[in-house]
Design a protein around this motif. Structure first.
Motif, mmCIF file in Angstrom:
data_model
loop_
_atom_site.group_PDB
_atom_site.id
_atom_site.type_symbol
_atom_site.label_atom_id
_atom_site.label_comp_id
_atom_site.label_asym_id
_atom_site.label_seq_id
_atom_site.Cartn_x
_atom_site.Cartn_y
_atom_site.Cartn_z
ATOM 1 N N CYS A 198 3.500 22.017 30.280
ATOM 2 C CA CYS A 198 4.790 21.860 29.583
ATOM 3 C C CYS A 198 4.703 20.769 28.527
ATOM 4 N N LEU A 212 5.217 20.990 24.506
ATOM 5 C CA LEU A 212 6.229 20.156 23.824
ATOM 6 C C LEU A 212 5.596 19.368 22.681
ATOM 7 N N GLY A 244 12.304 22.031 18.109
ATOM 8 C CA GLY A 244 12.865 22.671 19.285
ATOM 9 C C GLY A 244 14.373 22.708 19.148
ATOM 10 N N VAL A 287 7.077 13.734 20.715
ATOM 11 C CA VAL A 287 6.997 13.319 22.112
ATOM 12 C C VAL A 287 6.371 11.925 22.132
ATOM 13 N N ILE A 301 11.371 12.832 24.679
ATOM 14 C CA ILE A 301 11.652 13.605 23.470
ATOM 15 C C ILE A 301 12.437 12.711 22.520
ATOM 16 N N GLN A 359 14.647 22.212 24.375
ATOM 17 C CA GLN A 359 13.886 23.418 24.704
ATOM 18 C C GLN A 359 12.972 23.808 23.560
ATOM 19 N N ILE A 369 11.240 18.642 33.923
ATOM 20 C CA ILE A 369 10.515 19.425 32.911
ATOM 21 C C ILE A 369 10.034 20.697 33.586
#
Lengths: 138, 138
Positions: free
Chosen positions: A20, A24, A30, A49, A54, A76, A130
């Motif tokens: 994940c 990201l 996103g 990131v 985030i 997302q 997450i």
């Protein structure tokens, strides 16, 4: 309109946290969601990131800035192929907070908004959850 | 990691309702958001547009099915080019409801889920608000 009855059966597999985070980090943009007084809102943002959090920027006068602060938010990213109908998605959930000047100075990388104009607020979502899924041929 | 300091200034333009509906119809999948007890959730779904409403299917036992019913929901589609950093997004907001058998029989098109398994609940979001933006070179 496409023939939506012709499709390839697919199944969902769970992605682990490392997968994940990699997705990201690889994604340049996103979508952030927050709950306003009249229901949820989804808005696209470009993000980075930083230390597993985030981080993105927004303008101080937006509804997003008004409604996201100190509330739980979602972020997302996904990728889909409409022809093969396979893809993946990653969902981050956690509280959102604004970064102050001291925290900004500590960060060596800040997202540059794609859109012009003053976007002086830097928002951080600290993931408490997450999760990710991949849609693969059955 | 990509050089995020090199970017093309872009500006946002509003899309009118007709342009938003066309983009919603052209898109095969989007993202639904709802507000759970512990904050917002964003999940990808494949959808169809029926009479201006967003229709998609889900399984009866999901958190989505539990939390979306009779609440306000959001549905979003977008398209972005990470190289040129231009793109568009459309946001639909409105109450979500489950379709009953009589309503299903009246619909001539129902979305077939990309993922295998029983997805017997058909959810309709009736837009009270449709907004869209396009990011174009400044």
């Amino acid at each position: 309109m496409a023939d939506r009855t012709h499709w390839f059966p697919a199944r969902l597999t769970e992605l682990d946290r490392a997968a994940c985070l990699e997705l990201l980090e690889r994604s340049e943009a996103g979508r952030v969601a927050y709950c306003g007084t009249d229901g949820p809102v989804i808005l696209p943002v470009n993000h980075v990131v930083v230390g597993g959090d985030i981080v993105f920027r927004t303008a101080a006068y937006t509804a997003l800035a008004r409604d996201i602060r100190r509330h739980r938010a979602a972020f997302q990213v996904d990728g889909f192929d409409a022809d093969t109908r396979i893809g993946w998605s990653v969902l981050v959930r956690g509280p959102a907070e604004f970064l102050d000047a001291a925290e900004l100075a500590r960060l060596d990388l800040r997202p540059t908004p794609w859109v012009e104009g003053q976007r002086t607020l830097v928002v951080r979502i600290r993931p408490t959850e997450i999760t990710g899924r991949r849609l693969v041929p059955a």
